[in-house]
Design an enzyme around this catalytic site. Structure first.
Site, mmCIF file in Angstrom:
data_model
loop_
_atom_site.group_PDB
_atom_site.id
_atom_site.type_symbol
_atom_site.label_atom_id
_atom_site.label_comp_id
_atom_site.label_asym_id
_atom_site.label_seq_id
_atom_site.Cartn_x
_atom_site.Cartn_y
_atom_site.Cartn_z
ATOM 1 N N CYS A 83 30.607 36.881 28.687
ATOM 2 C CA CYS A 83 29.831 37.438 29.795
ATOM 3 C C CYS A 83 30.616 37.779 31.055
ATOM 4 O O CYS A 83 30.633 38.935 31.492
ATOM 5 C CB CYS A 83 28.689 36.479 30.144
ATOM 6 S SG CYS A 83 29.185 34.746 30.115
ATOM 7 N N HIS A 146 27.557 36.115 38.004
ATOM 8 C CA HIS A 146 28.564 35.526 37.119
ATOM 9 C C HIS A 146 30.002 35.967 37.395
ATOM 10 O O HIS A 146 30.844 35.956 36.499
ATOM 11 C CB HIS A 146 28.215 35.784 35.648
ATOM 12 C CG HIS A 146 28.232 34.537 34.824
ATOM 13 N ND1 HIS A 146 28.459 34.523 33.472
ATOM 14 C CD2 HIS A 146 28.073 33.240 35.188
ATOM 15 C CE1 HIS A 146 28.415 33.281 33.025
ATOM 16 N NE2 HIS A 146 28.177 32.487 34.047
#
Length: 532
Positions: A83, A146
């Site tokens: 990710c 993130h």
């Protein structure tokens, strides 16, 4: 805190923000000819999760309609099978090994941004919203960031004007003494935490987060459409990342279980967003792109993970299942309806393509890995030779694992995960073990790479014999590409090497207003351990 209260708080903040916009318009005229840009980035959604790509339950009608009204790109890739690095690449147009989203703590290890990570997106990198701002764009991120959760790394510090979402994934619930629950931000301050003000029922899978993220997107589209100022919306919901969740309306509705429920709600949300663009009268001036950050997490399947269709393995690996992504481009009147392009493309192209659509020259003081896809998207043909024959690089941490050129893919290293991890029950290729290919030790093939023809063998099951002319011809074409890439590569400073419990989400900005600040433990920096 109720969602209604949050909306009232958001409305006040956005009113002040709108006033600032009005003032700034006297300094820089709006450029209404620049198209709006929406990038929808799913989390761990696999290539095989869409009905238009063959999922037999056919539970994604809105994505099917989006493809029929736009362009399907079956050869679209991410920049990393995990990710955080893939998200960094989307927003910088650069491979993780260039933008610093990798680790050198061990060879060929995947790394991301858990709560204890010290680093984040480097100040040396230029992000897409920072570039778009040069041409008067307003930018918002909804959902998962993130790219580092410490204050200096958060979205509003990196070109975004608005944010509603979280800096980390929705793992939890946590014990406040060892690890705090992840904060949810409205712009620069937290408005609660996952499993507290923003509940995710781990037992039933019920959560209203996707609904909240949808409302945020629709509200933003309405406001910006009325302002007639070009906007960038980065919509990054994370419902298909384990633990998967969906709102009550969708729970139990899918033939595919809880994961399918999450996919159905995301499909519905995509339909609502496209409908709002039409309702606001801006659909013909808005470029929309749908994709995922990496392949489906087969380790979480079948209840909590998706499908990578005919491709080998999944998330964490550099086999096709880990890095080939669903991708749809939509722009009524500009992208021809119902087209399919087999052009090799990747998530870094969205950076360069977005700049081209906005009429902005890309930065010339750095190497970009993304190419401008507008000849493919807007003219409906495979572009110039440099675009058509461009390579796809498959990195795992600091190692170039494989390269695709045309229909051929050459593996220079193979590794699924270690025997130790595999024997403990961690399996990234369940039911797909292929001797000599899905190896459980890092196996080097640089002198004699494993080569597959992905047209005949999308599952990477049958390596081409090294004694054939086909093998030698392919190797002669790929070798100079790899040599040039390695010769010219200048790695960025690795951001994912150091961890420290003191940098976790103990006391995010705004926690004092909510009475949710936690005691920060003593700093204890260490090298992060990346087993995969």
């Amino acid at each position: 805190m109720t969602y209604k209260a949050l909306r009232e708080m958001s409305t006040l903040t956005l009113a002040l923000f709108s006033a600032l916009i009005c003032c700034s318009l006297t300094e820089k005229p709006s450029n209404v000819t620049s198209p709006n840009i929406i990038i929808m980035l799913m989390d761990d959604m696999g290539w095989g999760d869409l009905g238009v790509l063959g999922q037999p339950s056919k539970e994604t009608p809105n994505l099917g309609a989006m493809a029929s009204q736009g362009m399907l790109l079956p050869n679209f890739y991410t920049a990393n099978p995990l990710c955080s690095p893939s998200r960094a690449s989307l927003l910088t147009g650069r491979l993780p090994v260039r933008n610093g989203f990798y680790t050198t703590n061990a060879h060929a290890r995947n790394a991301y941004t858990p709560q204890e990570i010290v680093g984040g997106i480097s100040d040396d990198e230029i992000l897409l919203p920072e570039m778009l701002r040069k041409n008067g764009y307003v930018s918002k991120i909804v959902g998962k960031w993130h790219l580092g959760h410490r204050p200096q790394y958060l979205p509003l510090k990196r070109g975004f004007d608005e944010w509603f979402g979280a800096p980390n994934c929705h793992f939890g619930p946590y014990n406040d003494n060892k690890a705090p629950n992840i904060p949810v931000y409205n712009n620069s301050e937290m408005v609660g935490r996952y499993y507290e003000e923003f509940m995710i029922d781990r037992k039933t899978g019920e959560s209203n987060l996707t609904l909240i993220y949808l409302r945020e997107a629709l509200d933003y589209i309405v406001r910006q459409s009325e302002s007639e100022r070009p906007f960038f919306l980065y919509w990054a919901p994370d419902a298909t990342h384990a633990p998967v969740y969906a709102s009550k309306r969708f729970l139990g509705k899918s033939q595919r279980g809880r994961y399918g429920d999450a996919v159905m709600e995301l499909d519905y949300s995509v339909g609502q967003i496209l409908a709002q663009l039409k309702g606001s009268g801006v659909e013909k001036n808005t470029f929309v792109f749908f994709t995922s950050d990496n392949g489906a997490a087969l380790i979480s399947a079948p209840d909590q993970g998706g499908s990578n269709g005919p491709f080998l393995c999944g998330k964490q690996t550099t086999f096709e299942g880990g890095m080939r992504e669903p991708a749809i481009a939509w722009w009524p009147g500009r992208i021809k309806e119902g087209t399919v392009s087999f052009q090799l493309a990747n998530v870094m192209d969205l950076f360069t393509t977005s700049l081209a659509l906005a009429g902005i020259r890309p930065p010339d003081n750095r190497t970009l890995d993304g190419l401008d896809l507008t000849p493919v998207l807007l003219k409906g043909y495979v572009g110039p030779q440099t675009l058509q024959n461009r390579p796809i690089f498959y990195y795992r941490g600091n190692e170039l694992m494989a390269v695709r050129l045309g229909q051929y893919k050459a593996h220079y290293w193979t590794w699924s995960n270690s025997w130790k991890e595999f024997n403990s029950g961690i399996n990234f290729c369940p039911g797909q073990e292929i001797p000599g290919v899905t190896t459980h030790e890092q196996k080097e093939h640089t002198m004699q790479p494993l080569i597959f023809h992905l047209g005949r063998d999308p599952g990477e099951k049958y390596p081409i014999s090294v004694s054939t002319k086909e093998y030698q011809d392919v190797l002669s074409r790929i070798t100079p590409v790899v040599q040039l890439h390695k010769k010219t590569l200048v790695p960025g400073y690795p951001q994912l090497n150091m961890c420290d419990v003191a940098v976790m989400n103990w006391a995010p900005a705004g926690c004092e207003k909510l009475g949710k600040c936690l005691k920060v433990p003593k700093s204890d920096p260490r090298k992060c351990d990346w087993p995969h």
